[in-house]
Scaffold this motif. Structure first.
Motif, PDB file in Angstrom:
ATOM      1  N   TYR A 128     -40.421  -1.943  36.604  1.00 49.26           N
ATOM      2  CA  TYR A 128     -40.645  -0.612  36.019  1.00 49.26           C
ATOM      3  C   TYR A 128     -42.003  -0.546  35.332  1.00 49.26           C
ATOM      4  O   TYR A 128     -42.719   0.450  35.463  1.00 49.26           O
ATOM      5  N   ASP A 168     -47.882   8.991  35.480  1.00 54.32           N
ATOM      6  CA  ASP A 168     -47.087  10.218  35.426  1.00 54.32           C
ATOM      7  C   ASP A 168     -45.584   9.928  35.540  1.00 54.32           C
ATOM      8  O   ASP A 168     -44.761  10.774  35.185  1.00 54.32           O
ATOM      9  N   LEU A 169     -45.217   8.735  36.001  1.00 59.55           N
ATOM     10  CA  LEU A 169     -43.800   8.353  36.067  1.00 59.55           C
ATOM     11  C   LEU A 169     -43.296   7.770  34.744  1.00 59.55           C
ATOM     12  O   LEU A 169     -42.111   7.492  34.600  1.00 59.55           O
ATOM     13  N   VAL A 185     -42.696   8.926  31.747  1.00 59.46           N
ATOM     14  CA  VAL A 185     -41.622   9.645  31.047  1.00 59.46           C
ATOM     15  C   VAL A 185     -40.281   9.375  31.729  1.00 59.46           C
ATOM     16  O   VAL A 185     -39.269   9.157  31.062  1.00 59.46           O
ATOM     17  N   ARG A 186     -40.292   9.352  33.025  1.00 60.31           N
ATOM     18  CA  ARG A 186     -39.067   9.173  33.799  1.00 60.31           C
ATOM     19  C   ARG A 186     -38.569   7.726  33.780  1.00 60.31           C
ATOM     20  O   ARG A 186     -37.360   7.477  33.782  1.00 60.31           O
ATOM     21  N   LEU A 187     -39.475   6.756  33.758  1.00 56.83           N
ATOM     22  CA  LEU A 187     -39.088   5.359  33.954  1.00 56.83           C
ATOM     23  C   LEU A 187     -39.034   4.502  32.686  1.00 56.83           C
ATOM     24  O   LEU A 187     -38.399   3.449  32.691  1.00 56.83           O
ATOM     25  N   SER A 230     -37.518   4.728  29.764  1.00 58.63           N
ATOM     26  CA  SER A 230     -36.197   4.450  29.183  1.00 58.63           C
ATOM     27  C   SER A 230     -35.386   3.500  30.066  1.00 58.63           C
ATOM     28  O   SER A 230     -34.596   2.694  29.554  1.00 58.63           O
ATOM     29  N   ASP A 232     -45.273   7.992  44.591  1.00 56.32           N
ATOM     30  CA  ASP A 232     -44.075   8.280  43.812  1.00 56.32           C
ATOM     31  C   ASP A 232     -42.824   7.963  44.611  1.00 56.32           C
ATOM     32  O   ASP A 232     -41.926   7.291  44.123  1.00 56.32           O
ATOM     33  N   THR A 272     -40.266   4.892  43.499  1.00 57.31           N
ATOM     34  CA  THR A 272     -38.884   5.139  43.091  1.00 57.31           C
ATOM     35  C   THR A 272     -37.891   4.627  44.130  1.00 57.31           C
ATOM     36  O   THR A 272     -36.817   4.146  43.762  1.00 57.31           O
ATOM     37  N   HIS A 279     -28.829   3.924  36.928  1.00 57.26           N
ATOM     38  CA  HIS A 279     -30.279   3.923  37.182  1.00 57.26           C
ATOM     39  C   HIS A 279     -30.568   4.238  38.654  1.00 57.26           C
ATOM     40  O   HIS A 279     -31.488   5.012  38.958  1.00 57.26           O
ATOM     41  N   ALA A 300     -30.209   7.831  39.128  1.00 61.72           N
ATOM     42  CA  ALA A 300     -31.297   8.578  38.464  1.00 61.72           C
ATOM     43  C   ALA A 300     -32.597   8.523  39.252  1.00 61.72           C
ATOM     44  O   ALA A 300     -33.449   9.392  39.094  1.00 61.72           O
ATOM     45  N   LEU A 301     -32.721   7.543  40.125  1.00 59.34           N
ATOM     46  CA  LEU A 301     -33.953   7.391  40.916  1.00 59.34           C
ATOM     47  C   LEU A 301     -33.882   8.127  42.250  1.00 59.34           C
ATOM     48  O   LEU A 301     -34.815   8.045  43.039  1.00 59.34           O
TER      49      LEU A 301
END
Length: 156
Positions: free
Chosen positions: A57, A66-67, A69-71, A73, A108, A112, A151, A154-155
């Motif tokens: 990650y 840019d990923l 925020v998404r990754l 956590s 992206d 992911t 997870h 979520a991906l």
């Protein structure tokens, strides 16, 4: 001196030395064979996987900020799992390595998709470990398996 040439003190001294040598030999002092290596903890593969996932990650975030925020956590979840597994196993986590390397060619979708595949494989490992874990460890391992499945979803 006795007629045989040995005093009682001499006989007891020799006998004591022989008993002492036999005792030292029996305790392994003179054994040439090394101690067998201790068996690795059955949860060590889960710990290694959690660290590898967190690093994956981190690399994805470094490659594509840019990923982040998404990754972020998701990576933090894996670090938390690693910390708890290390505590349970009784081992120290490896020191933080240098900044993750970036891969400018990753997109992206590729990033992911790769992370999702890694999560799915790691989730299977966690489920297998949960099945064989002792009762006092099963709850943690089950939670890790569930988190990894979440997870992966979520991906998507």
């Amino acid at each position: 001196m006795r007629a045989g040439g040995h005093t009682r003190r001499r006989v007891l001294s020799v006998a004591g030395t022989a008993v002492g040598a036999a005792t030292l030999t029996g305790c392994g002092l003179f054994d040439d064979e090394p101690e067998p290596a201790p068996e690795p903890d059955p949860l060590q593969p889960l710990l290694d996987e959690a660290l590898a996932l967190a690093a994956a990650y981190d690399r994805a975030i470094a490659a594509q900020p840019d990923l982040g925020v998404r990754l972020t956590s998701l990576a933090e979840d894996h670090r938390a799992h690693a910390a708890e597994l290390a505590r349970l196993i009784g081992t120290a986590l490896p020191s933080a390595s240098a900044a993750p390397s970036s891969s400018a060619s990753a997109t992206d979708g590729d990033t992911t998709a790769d992370l999702r595949k890694a999560e799915q494989a790691a989730q299977k490992t966690a489920v297998a470990a949960c099945r064989t874990a002792p009762r006092e460890r099963a709850a943690l391992v089950g939670s890790i398996a569930a988190c990894r499945a979440t997870h992966a979803e979520a991906l998507r």
